[in-house]
Scaffold this motif. Structure first.
Motif, short mmCIF file in Angstrom:
data_model
loop_
_atom_site.label_atom_id
_atom_site.label_comp_id
_atom_site.label_asym_id
_atom_site.label_seq_id
_atom_site.Cartn_x
_atom_site.Cartn_y
_atom_site.Cartn_z
N PHE A 95 -5.37 39.27 2.99
CA PHE A 95 -5.64 38.56 1.99
C PHE A 95 -4.65 37.72 1.54
N SER A 96 -4.99 36.46 1.03
CA SER A 96 -3.86 35.38 0.33
C SER A 96 -4.45 34.44 -0.70
N ALA A 97 -3.69 34.22 -1.57
CA ALA A 97 -4.12 33.31 -2.55
C ALA A 97 -3.06 32.13 -2.60
N ASP A 98 -3.65 31.00 -3.04
CA ASP A 98 -2.60 29.88 -2.99
C ASP A 98 -3.01 28.97 -4.26
N ALA A 99 -1.89 28.37 -4.95
CA ALA A 99 -2.24 27.48 -6.19
C ALA A 99 -1.41 26.52 -5.97
N ASN A 100 -1.88 25.14 -6.46
CA ASN A 100 -0.74 23.95 -6.34
C ASN A 100 -1.05 22.92 -7.05
N VAL A 101 0.01 22.22 -7.63
CA VAL A 101 -0.34 20.83 -8.35
C VAL A 101 0.36 19.77 -7.78
N ALA A 102 -0.06 18.76 -8.23
CA ALA A 102 0.37 17.53 -7.39
C ALA A 102 0.62 16.16 -8.71
N VAL A 103 1.61 15.55 -8.38
CA VAL A 103 1.53 14.34 -9.17
C VAL A 103 2.07 13.31 -8.20
N GLY A 104 1.40 12.16 -8.27
CA GLY A 104 1.82 11.13 -7.68
C GLY A 104 1.04 9.78 -8.00
N THR A 105 1.10 8.64 -7.00
CA THR A 105 0.81 7.36 -7.26
C THR A 105 -0.69 7.46 -7.84
N TYR A 106 -1.60 8.31 -7.42
CA TYR A 106 -2.94 8.13 -7.59
C TYR A 106 -3.46 8.89 -8.68
N GLY A 107 -2.63 9.66 -9.51
CA GLY A 107 -2.89 10.69 -10.67
C GLY A 107 -2.26 12.13 -10.37
N VAL A 108 -2.86 12.97 -10.96
CA VAL A 108 -2.61 14.40 -10.98
C VAL A 108 -3.67 15.03 -10.53
N GLY A 109 -3.46 16.06 -9.72
CA GLY A 109 -4.23 16.86 -9.16
C GLY A 109 -3.84 18.52 -9.18
N PHE A 110 -5.00 19.36 -9.04
CA PHE A 110 -4.47 20.62 -8.69
C PHE A 110 -5.72 21.46 -7.84
N GLY A 111 -5.34 22.41 -7.33
CA GLY A 111 -6.24 23.08 -6.50
C GLY A 111 -5.82 24.62 -6.18
N TRP A 112 -6.62 25.50 -5.96
CA TRP A 112 -6.38 26.77 -5.47
C TRP A 112 -7.41 27.40 -4.19
N TYR A 126 0.79 -1.10 0.15
CA TYR A 126 -0.05 -0.05 -0.06
C TYR A 126 0.78 1.28 0.09
N THR A 127 2.03 1.08 -0.32
CA THR A 127 3.14 2.31 -0.53
C THR A 127 2.51 3.39 -1.57
N TRP A 128 2.59 4.61 -1.45
CA TRP A 128 2.41 5.64 -2.32
C TRP A 128 3.11 6.82 -2.04
N SER A 129 3.20 7.53 -3.11
CA SER A 129 3.99 8.90 -3.11
C SER A 129 3.34 10.00 -3.92
N GLU A 130 3.93 11.29 -3.49
CA GLU A 130 3.36 12.16 -4.19
C GLU A 130 4.28 13.52 -4.25
N VAL A 131 4.35 14.21 -5.32
CA VAL A 131 5.11 15.41 -5.08
C VAL A 131 3.94 16.80 -5.58
N ARG A 132 4.15 17.72 -4.73
CA ARG A 132 3.44 18.78 -4.76
C ARG A 132 4.14 20.31 -5.07
N LEU A 133 3.82 20.83 -5.67
CA LEU A 133 4.60 22.17 -6.00
C LEU A 133 3.58 23.24 -5.91
N SER A 134 3.67 24.37 -5.08
CA SER A 134 2.70 25.26 -4.76
C SER A 134 3.38 26.57 -4.84
#
Length: 120
Positions: A60-77, A43-51
């Motif tokens: 006021f603050s704003a954030d954005a990120n993208v992630a690539v890992g065992t379970y796919g690619v994701g992004f958020g804000w 059940y080992t997994w890994s992920e790399v996230r850039l923000s």
């Protein structure tokens, strides 16, 4: 027949390694890189996230990120309005599931969150 085999049980471990970089010409903009790996046998997994995080004014603050890992690619804000005693936020996470060779999504999920906090 009794016990005919061995059983190995152990706690999983998580390794997190991250860095944060502040732009020298605009100190209100930060970039971060985080690598997370969970070690748990099959059940080992890994992920790399850039923000990227920006706070142009104190409330006021704003954030954005993208992630690539065992379970796919994701992004958020995230957009965050925070004053003393009050916090209002709006954010979205989107995870791409399976994609075609042209990177068109075949399955995915997204969630939008809106909230209010009263920290004390």
């Amino acid at each position: 027949m009794g016990n005919i085999g061995k059983r190995k049980v152990g706690l999983g471990a998580t390794l997190n390694v991250g860095v944060d970089y502040t732009l020298p010409v605009y100190r209100k903009l930060h970039f971060g890189l985080l690598s997370s790996t969970r070690f748990q046998g099959e059940y080992t997994w890994s992920e790399v996230r850039l923000s990227a995080n920006v706070a142009p004014v104190k409330c006021f603050s704003a954030d954005a990120n993208v992630a690539v890992g065992t379970y796919g690619v994701g992004f958020g804000w995230l957009l965050n309005l925070h004053t003393k005693g009050f916090n209002l936020f709006l954010g979205m996470d989107h995870t791409l599931g399976k994609v075609t060779k042209e990177y068109a999504p075949l399955s995915s999920n997204a969630s939008v969150n809106f909230g209010m906090n009263f920290p004390f």
